[in-house]
Write an enzyme that holds these catalytic residues in place. Structure first.
Site, PDB file in Angstrom:
ATOM      1  N   GLU A  93      15.552 -36.214 -17.715  1.00 10.06           N
ATOM      2  CA  GLU A  93      16.856 -36.213 -17.058  1.00 10.06           C
ATOM      3  C   GLU A  93      17.319 -34.765 -16.903  1.00 10.06           C
ATOM      4  OE1 GLU A  93      18.738 -38.524 -15.779  1.00 10.06           O
ATOM      5  OE2 GLU A  93      18.020 -40.445 -16.614  1.00 10.06           O
ATOM      6  N   HIS A 129      12.454 -40.746  -9.783  1.00  8.45           N
ATOM      7  CA  HIS A 129      13.072 -42.068  -9.864  1.00  8.45           C
ATOM      8  C   HIS A 129      13.209 -42.650  -8.460  1.00  8.45           C
ATOM      9  CE1 HIS A 129      16.318 -44.530 -12.250  1.00  8.45           C
ATOM     10  NE2 HIS A 129      15.245 -45.232 -11.976  1.00  8.45           N
ATOM     11  N   ASP A 139      17.413 -40.110  -7.083  1.00 10.49           N
ATOM     12  CA  ASP A 139      17.230 -38.910  -7.898  1.00 10.49           C
ATOM     13  C   ASP A 139      15.735 -38.631  -8.136  1.00 10.49           C
ATOM     14  OD1 ASP A 139      17.572 -41.384  -9.484  1.00 10.49           O
ATOM     15  OD2 ASP A 139      17.345 -40.132 -11.255  1.00 10.49           O
TER      16      ASP A 139
END
Length: 224
Positions: A93, A129, A139
């Site tokens: 992330e 993703h 994303d």
């Protein structure tokens, strides 16, 4: 690198953590305004989400899940006929609201850690993703698929894409197929990196920019 263990990991019915043998690396953005909020969310049992690593705007890396455990980062997902990518991938992330440029420090950190992970685990591909859940997610590249330098990252990871040229004016789409929206158009003769190829569709990135997306590969030349 600090390790803050998230409770949100894959477990069997008896509550025993499941082992992960990763094949892919999946990049995300956290859609958060700050790292503290993003990390706190992934540490909360209520969120039911996690990732192996978080990288903030300054390039600081926080580990949340061990690399041999399943993190809950991809959700309902599919890639090359494989379903449930949480059980097949490491997730990163990256702090970004979803409309920001990534910082140089961030991308340096992403590149460094991605290169190490690809090498150590002999990972097959580095994807987003947006690739494994294209209907739900955009994303790390954003709505216009133009925030993330995929080609630069793949080159660093030793997965350099081939360079091709378009043989016609082409629509760049959010996903594989005409059912996905057009994000922009590129003219005949443009040089592009072919990042991924699945059937008659290829994910490309326009050379000299971060604009990426999917095109019909019938209109791409052989490698140049």
């Amino acid at each position: 690198m600090p390790f803050k263990p998230s409770p949100n990991i894959g477990k069997n019915k008896a509550g025993v953590p499941l082992n992960l043998t990763p094949q892919y690396l999946i990049q995300h953005f956290d859609a958060a305004a700050n790292a503290t909020g993003a990390i706190s969310w992934m540490l909360s049992p209520k969120s039911k989400v996690s990732a192996h690593l978080h990288i903030d705007r300054e390039g600081n890396i926080t580990q949340l899940v061990a690399f041999n455990r399943i993190a809950h980062h991809a959700g309902e997902s599919e890639w090359r006929g494989l379903f449930g990518m949480n059980s097949r991938s490491i997730g990163i992330e990256i702090q970004n609201t979803g409309s920001q440029d990534y910082t140089a420090k961030q991308m340096d950190a992403v590149a460094e850690v991605s290169k190490l992970l690809v090498s150590y685990y002999n990972l097959k591909e580095v994807i987003g993703h947006e690739d494994v859940a294209p209907i739900r997610k955009n994303d790390p590249s954003g709505t216009k698929v133009n925030l993330f330098d995929w080609a630069g990252l793949l080159i660093v990871c030793g997965l350099a894409p081939s360079t091709k040229a378009t043989t016609a004016d082409l629509n760049i789409r959010r996903g594989q197929g005409t059912q996905f929206p057009v994000v922009t158009k590129i003219p005949k003769g443009d040089a592009v990196f072919e990042l991924n190829r699945i059937g008659t569709w290829s994910k490309i990135q326009v050379v000299g920019s971060n604009q990426s997306g999917w095109v019909s590969n019938a209109y791409l030349t052989k490698a140049i």
